[in-house]
Design an enzyme around this catalytic site. Structure first.
Site, mmCIF file in Angstrom:
data_model
loop_
_atom_site.group_PDB
_atom_site.id
_atom_site.type_symbol
_atom_site.label_atom_id
_atom_site.label_comp_id
_atom_site.label_asym_id
_atom_site.label_seq_id
_atom_site.Cartn_x
_atom_site.Cartn_y
_atom_site.Cartn_z
ATOM 1 N N LYS A 237 0.833 -1.203 0.000
ATOM 2 C CA LYS A 237 0.000 0.000 0.000
ATOM 3 C C LYS A 237 0.868 1.254 0.000
ATOM 4 C CE LYS A 237 -3.837 -1.934 2.758
ATOM 5 N NZ LYS A 237 -4.959 -1.665 1.857
ATOM 6 N N ARG A 311 -10.618 -11.402 1.665
ATOM 7 C CA ARG A 311 -11.505 -12.428 1.101
ATOM 8 C C ARG A 311 -10.817 -13.793 1.049
ATOM 9 N NH1 ARG A 311 -11.854 -8.902 -4.287
ATOM 10 N NH2 ARG A 311 -11.408 -7.368 -2.638
#
Length: 458
Positions: A237, A311
């Site tokens: 990130k 996920r």
């Protein structure tokens, strides 16, 4: 606790809680001196405003407080840290606030995260007569503030092991059975996707589990995303994107908050809580873009982006949950930035297999001032998460419909007949509001509790 249940409130300063209509009706009946004072202050009983009214001796005699309505969960939240320290009580001359709303809103207005920085002052105290609704309000506030504390705690002190200890403490308080699968045992117990995401961290990944309730009751499973810090992995990130990633376990925190309420209020369910807890780190053994990861369900995931890790860990937990064939699975996760772009910080995204359930939950959330918003499990978009070399890919073809793609990915691990709700939440207040300071937040758990109480009524 800053709400005290007392039979005698004679020495407490009275608070007149008033909405605009009640104030307009009451104002002409007040002493001229008080009318003039309130007019000078510009008080009109707008929600979250208040006026201190002195007595003839110059000391504080009463407080006029504007509220939105009698059941508003933040009705009194602007007061505890603004009023002078001391004891207060609700005056019968005001609108009759519901006991639950009074206790809940006062306690939430007292909240300060003080693990590292001492409080500048103590909140004012509210004295009210004991009631079942008042006790429920305190139970709600306790669960909500515990969620906030978990999310606000930096990752240095809230890693997978610390999150596990917090879950174990919740279980011990309510007589739930606790167990966990840690580190390489995840591979032995067939949770390979959780292991793949968490293996690069020096803090071992794990699957946390609580079980509570009687076998004679319907099974309910709660699953919470527990990414205790998210660097993004090898798809690292930006600094801005990483700054608040201590909150990426907000789904797990909210799951524990909801579970606490279910157990404290003794809902007639057989509760299972599952939290895959990891730190998505960077090291030589980190999982990579392009890798193919096997899952508990037997499906293989192509990793399109290591920053779509939530996920990946959830799919193992959901597959495990489905093996027990519960009546309902609910997962809560800080899953996608796309949901925040679509709905902002205050509206969690709700995905449901059943349109009527989703509509009921949206209506209930609006009624309870604990909102969520229905988003579609749009089947034609499944084509976007197909992989050329595996069963499924953890990213869509592009940035479009990102939260839907993530929900469809999770749905692939839910059996067709299994009832399931997926909530993509922010778990964070990005602006200060009464009772909701900037920082970690419990979202949707009051709404979900009310829904579960109705669905699983004894």
């Amino acid at each position: 606790m800053n709400v005290q249940f007392k039979n005698s409130v004679a020495r407490a300063t009275p608070i007149l809680a008033l909405d605009r209509a009640a104030y307009q009706a009451l104002a002409p009946k007040l002493p001229k001196r008080t009318q003039q004072w309130l007019a000078t202050l510009g008080f009109s009983a707008a929600p979250d405003t208040f006026a201190l009214v002195p007595g003839e001796d110059g000391k504080l005699a009463q407080v006029f407080a504007g509220v939105a309505h009698t059941a508003h969960p933040f009705a009194l939240s602007s007061l505890p840290l603004a009023l002078p320290e001391g004891d207060y009580t609700l005056s019968a001359d005001g609108v009759p606030l519901q006991d639950e709303a009074a206790a809940l809103s006062w306690e939430l207005g007292c909240y300060q995260f003080d693990l590292y920085k001492p409080r500048k002052r103590q909140p004012a105290q509210l004295l009210i007569k004991s009631s079942a609704d008042g006790q429920r309000g305190l139970a709600l506030a306790t669960a909500i503030t515990a969620v906030r504390d978990l999310v606000n705690t930096p990752a240095e002190h809230m890693g997978p092991e610390e999150l596990s200890k917090a879950a174990a403490m919740v279980g011990k308080q309510h007589g739930a059975k606790f167990k966990e699968v840690v580190g390489d045992d995840l591979l032995k117990k067939n949770f390979p996707a959780i292991h793949a995401v968490g293996r690069a961290s020096t803090r071992a990944p794990r699957l946390i589990e609580l079980n509570w309730g009687s076998d004679k009751h319907p099974r309910l499973t709660l699953v919470g995303k527990g990414v205790c810090f998210d660097t993004g992995g090898l798809d690292i990130k930006t600094p801005d994107g990483m700054r608040q990633m201590k909150k990426d376990m907000g789904g797990a925190a909210n799951t524990l908050g909801l579970a606490t309420l279910i157990m404290a209020l003794k809902l007639p369910v057989r509760l299972q809580v599952l939290i895959p807890a990891v730190e998505n780190s960077i090291a030589g053994n980190a999982y990579r873009p392009g890798d193919v990861v096997k899952t508990r369900a037997g499906l293989h995931i192509e990793i399109g982006n290591t920053d779509a890790e939530g996920r990946v860990i959830l799919c193992d937990a959901l597959a495990y949950a489905a093996e027990f064939k519960p009546e309902l699975i609910i997962d809560l996760a800080t899953l996608t930035g796309a949901a925040r772009i679509a709905l902002g910080a205050q509206l969690p995204a709700l995905f449901s297999k059943h349109m009527d359930t989703a509509r009921d939950l949206v209506d209930l959330g609006l009624k309870m001032d604990d909102p969520l918003w229905h988003m579609p499990l749009w089947a034609p978009y499944k084509e976007g998460i197909t992989s050329g070399i595996a069963d499924i890919v953890n990213t869509g073809r592009n940035a479009l419909a990102g939260s839907i793609n993530a929900a469809l990915f999770l749905e692939a691990f839910i059996p067709e007949q299994q009832d399931w709700l997926h909530i993509d939440l922010f778990a964070w207040n990005d602006v200060n509001r009464p009772g909701r300071p900037i920082g970690g937040e419990a979202q949707t758990i009051r709404t979900l509790l009310a829904y579960l109480e109705e669905r699983f009524a004894a």
